[in-house]
Design a protein around this motif. Structure first.
Motif, PDB file in Angstrom:
ATOM      1  N   HIS A 172       0.562  -1.188  -0.135  1.00 57.05           N
ATOM      2  CA  HIS A 172       0.183   0.077   0.318  1.00 57.05           C
ATOM      3  C   HIS A 172       0.582   1.248   0.244  1.00 57.05           C
ATOM      4  O   HIS A 172       1.474   1.178   0.805  1.00 57.05           O
ATOM      5  N   VAL A 173       0.351   2.505  -0.925  1.00 59.14           N
ATOM      6  CA  VAL A 173       0.934   3.152  -0.900  1.00 59.14           C
ATOM      7  C   VAL A 173       0.440   3.961   0.551  1.00 59.14           C
ATOM      8  O   VAL A 173      -0.874   4.851   0.444  1.00 59.14           O
ATOM      9  N   GLU A 174       1.785   5.012   1.320  1.00 62.04           N
ATOM     10  CA  GLU A 174       0.743   5.646   2.010  1.00 62.04           C
ATOM     11  C   GLU A 174       0.725   7.100   1.873  1.00 62.04           C
ATOM     12  O   GLU A 174       1.207   7.256   1.009  1.00 62.04           O
ATOM     13  N   GLU A 175      -0.020   7.544   2.501  1.00 62.49           N
ATOM     14  CA  GLU A 175      -0.098   9.018   2.239  1.00 62.49           C
ATOM     15  C   GLU A 175       0.912  10.053   2.093  1.00 62.49           C
ATOM     16  O   GLU A 175       1.446  10.040   3.612  1.00 62.49           O
ATOM     17  N   GLY A 176       0.496  10.534   1.359  1.00 60.83           N
ATOM     18  CA  GLY A 176       2.021  11.345   0.497  1.00 60.83           C
ATOM     19  C   GLY A 176       3.475  10.449   0.658  1.00 60.83           C
ATOM     20  O   GLY A 176       4.108  11.968  -0.450  1.00 60.83           O
ATOM     21  N   GLU A 177       2.891   9.657   0.178  1.00 59.17           N
ATOM     22  CA  GLU A 177       4.300   9.033  -0.594  1.00 59.17           C
ATOM     23  C   GLU A 177       3.854   8.418  -1.973  1.00 59.17           C
ATOM     24  O   GLU A 177       3.206   8.835  -2.889  1.00 59.17           O
ATOM     25  N   GLN A 178       5.694   8.858  -2.961  1.00 59.36           N
ATOM     26  CA  GLN A 178       5.099   8.784  -3.993  1.00 59.36           C
ATOM     27  C   GLN A 178       5.615   7.156  -4.596  1.00 59.36           C
ATOM     28  O   GLN A 178       6.428   6.199  -3.709  1.00 59.36           O
ATOM     29  N   TYR A 179       4.859   6.816  -5.867  1.00 60.59           N
ATOM     30  CA  TYR A 179       5.240   5.773  -5.365  1.00 60.59           C
ATOM     31  C   TYR A 179       6.130   5.073  -5.486  1.00 60.59           C
ATOM     32  O   TYR A 179       6.522   3.427  -5.053  1.00 60.59           O
ATOM     33  N   ILE A 210      16.165  -6.225  -0.046  1.00 58.54           N
ATOM     34  CA  ILE A 210      16.761  -6.001  -0.854  1.00 58.54           C
ATOM     35  C   ILE A 210      16.720  -4.238  -1.089  1.00 58.54           C
ATOM     36  O   ILE A 210      15.383  -3.926  -1.181  1.00 58.54           O
ATOM     37  N   PHE A 211      17.723  -3.949  -0.965  1.00 58.35           N
ATOM     38  CA  PHE A 211      17.870  -2.426  -1.145  1.00 58.35           C
ATOM     39  C   PHE A 211      17.609  -1.505  -2.792  1.00 58.35           C
ATOM     40  O   PHE A 211      18.370  -1.587  -3.190  1.00 58.35           O
ATOM     41  N   LEU A 212      17.053  -1.440  -3.003  1.00 60.70           N
ATOM     42  CA  LEU A 212      16.834  -0.306  -4.157  1.00 60.70           C
ATOM     43  C   LEU A 212      16.943   0.656  -4.004  1.00 60.70           C
ATOM     44  O   LEU A 212      16.161   2.158  -3.461  1.00 60.70           O
ATOM     45  N   SER A 213      17.950   1.740  -4.931  1.00 60.65           N
ATOM     46  CA  SER A 213      17.440   2.969  -5.086  1.00 60.65           C
ATOM     47  C   SER A 213      17.007   3.209  -6.170  1.00 60.65           C
ATOM     48  O   SER A 213      16.202   2.865  -6.557  1.00 60.65           O
ATOM     49  N   SER A 214      16.564   4.466  -6.104  1.00 62.28           N
ATOM     50  CA  SER A 214      15.693   5.006  -6.420  1.00 62.28           C
ATOM     51  C   SER A 214      15.603   5.168  -8.426  1.00 62.28           C
ATOM     52  O   SER A 214      14.901   4.753  -9.551  1.00 62.28           O
ATOM     53  N   GLU A 215      16.838   5.187  -8.737  1.00 63.44           N
ATOM     54  CA  GLU A 215      17.255   5.133 -10.287  1.00 63.44           C
ATOM     55  C   GLU A 215      17.456   3.505 -10.801  1.00 63.44           C
ATOM     56  O   GLU A 215      17.124   2.834 -11.511  1.00 63.44           O
ATOM     57  N   GLU A 216      17.379   2.145  -9.522  1.00 60.84           N
ATOM     58  CA  GLU A 216      17.116   1.341 -10.524  1.00 60.84           C
ATOM     59  C   GLU A 216      15.056   0.783  -9.898  1.00 60.84           C
ATOM     60  O   GLU A 216      14.937   0.338 -10.768  1.00 60.84           O
ATOM     61  N   ILE A 217      14.221   2.276 -10.281  1.00 61.04           N
ATOM     62  CA  ILE A 217      13.542   1.373 -10.006  1.00 61.04           C
ATOM     63  C   ILE A 217      12.764   2.246 -11.562  1.00 61.04           C
ATOM     64  O   ILE A 217      12.613   3.989 -10.947  1.00 61.04           O
ATOM     65  N   PRO A 218      12.470   1.819 -13.068  1.00 64.83           N
ATOM     66  CA  PRO A 218      12.092   2.750 -13.377  1.00 64.83           C
ATOM     67  C   PRO A 218      10.558   3.303 -13.533  1.00 64.83           C
ATOM     68  O   PRO A 218       9.686   2.552 -12.779  1.00 64.83           O
ATOM     69  N   ASP A 219      10.347   3.254 -14.565  1.00 68.57           N
ATOM     70  CA  ASP A 219       8.190   3.635 -14.662  1.00 68.57           C
ATOM     71  C   ASP A 219       7.683   2.712 -14.793  1.00 68.57           C
ATOM     72  O   ASP A 219       8.130   1.978 -15.059  1.00 68.57           O
ATOM     73  N   PRO A 220       6.728   2.442 -13.880  1.00 68.36           N
ATOM     74  CA  PRO A 220       5.641   2.027 -13.980  1.00 68.36           C
ATOM     75  C   PRO A 220       5.388   1.673 -15.718  1.00 68.36           C
ATOM     76  O   PRO A 220       5.108   1.889 -16.425  1.00 68.36           O
ATOM     77  N   PHE A 221       5.211   0.119 -15.936  1.00 65.72           N
ATOM     78  CA  PHE A 221       4.547  -0.219 -17.401  1.00 65.72           C
ATOM     79  C   PHE A 221       2.728  -0.891 -17.111  1.00 65.72           C
ATOM     80  O   PHE A 221       1.997  -1.188 -18.769  1.00 65.72           O
ATOM     81  N   TYR A 222       2.195  -0.797 -15.845  1.00 64.05           N
ATOM     82  CA  TYR A 222       0.977  -1.640 -15.822  1.00 64.05           C
ATOM     83  C   TYR A 222      -0.085  -1.154 -14.970  1.00 64.05           C
ATOM     84  O   TYR A 222       1.067  -0.788 -13.769  1.00 64.05           O
TER      85      TYR A 222
END
Length: 175
Positions: free
Chosen positions: A49-56, A70-82
């Motif tokens: 769940h996305v918490e209030e005020g949180e970016q996806y 697993i720690f993912l940097s923001s650069e490792e997360i692409p735009d959503p596809f679906y």
């Protein structure tokens, strides 16, 4: 990003009493394996769940760390596809209309799950939450096994994963 909408009652946005947004990730390693979670007798993808005020992307980063270590940097997360939207009238008989919005990502990483870094909720612990890699070529059959699960929620989650997986296959084959 492709979006599929389930809205049998033709509900409108202004008729929703509750909106719940979740993010889910197909995490794929260089061996073409997908990370899948098991919990409470069903299969699911890592996310929540996305918490209030949180970016996806922040939600996905937090959920992946909590559930897999697993720690993912923001650069490792692409735009959503679906995206899948469920408009539900009288959600669970509570005289409430609910929009459930699920955003799907494909994350490629060879980082390995680490239970020591995970931070599972008590419910996840009680439901024996666990993650494992499944070969891409076996993933669909693995999820289809849950379509006949005794629990309706597990059948619904498996069905939705299969919808998203169909779109994922298109994205992967176009690379």
């Amino acid at each position: 990003m492709k979006c599929i909408i389930f809205n049998e009652d033709n509900l409108k946005e202004n008729e929703m009493n509750q909106v719940v947004v979740r993010v889910k990730a197909f995490i794929m390693n260089s061996k073409n394996e997908l990370l899948v979670a098991s919990s409470n007798g069903g299969a699911q993808l890592v996310g929540g769940h996305v918490e209030e005020g949180e970016q996806y992307k922040d939600t996905l980063q937090r959920e992946v760390l909590e559930e897999t270590g697993i720690f993912l940097s923001s650069e490792e997360i692409p735009d959503p596809f679906y995206e899948v939207k469920h408009y539900t009238k009288n959600y669970h008989g509570k005289d409430m209309n609910r929009l459930s919005d699920v955003i799907y990502y494909l994350v490629r990483t060879d980082k390995k799950p680490n239970k020591d870094n995970a931070n599972l909720t008590q419910m996840e612990q009680d439901y024996l939450f666990n993650v494992q890699y499944i070969p891409f070529s076996d993933f669909e059959d693995y999820i289809k096994d849950f379509l006949n699960n005794e629990k309706e929620i597990n059948r619904g989650i498996a069905s939705e994963i299969l919808f998203a997986f169909e779109e994922l296959k298109k994205n992967v084959s176009n690379e």
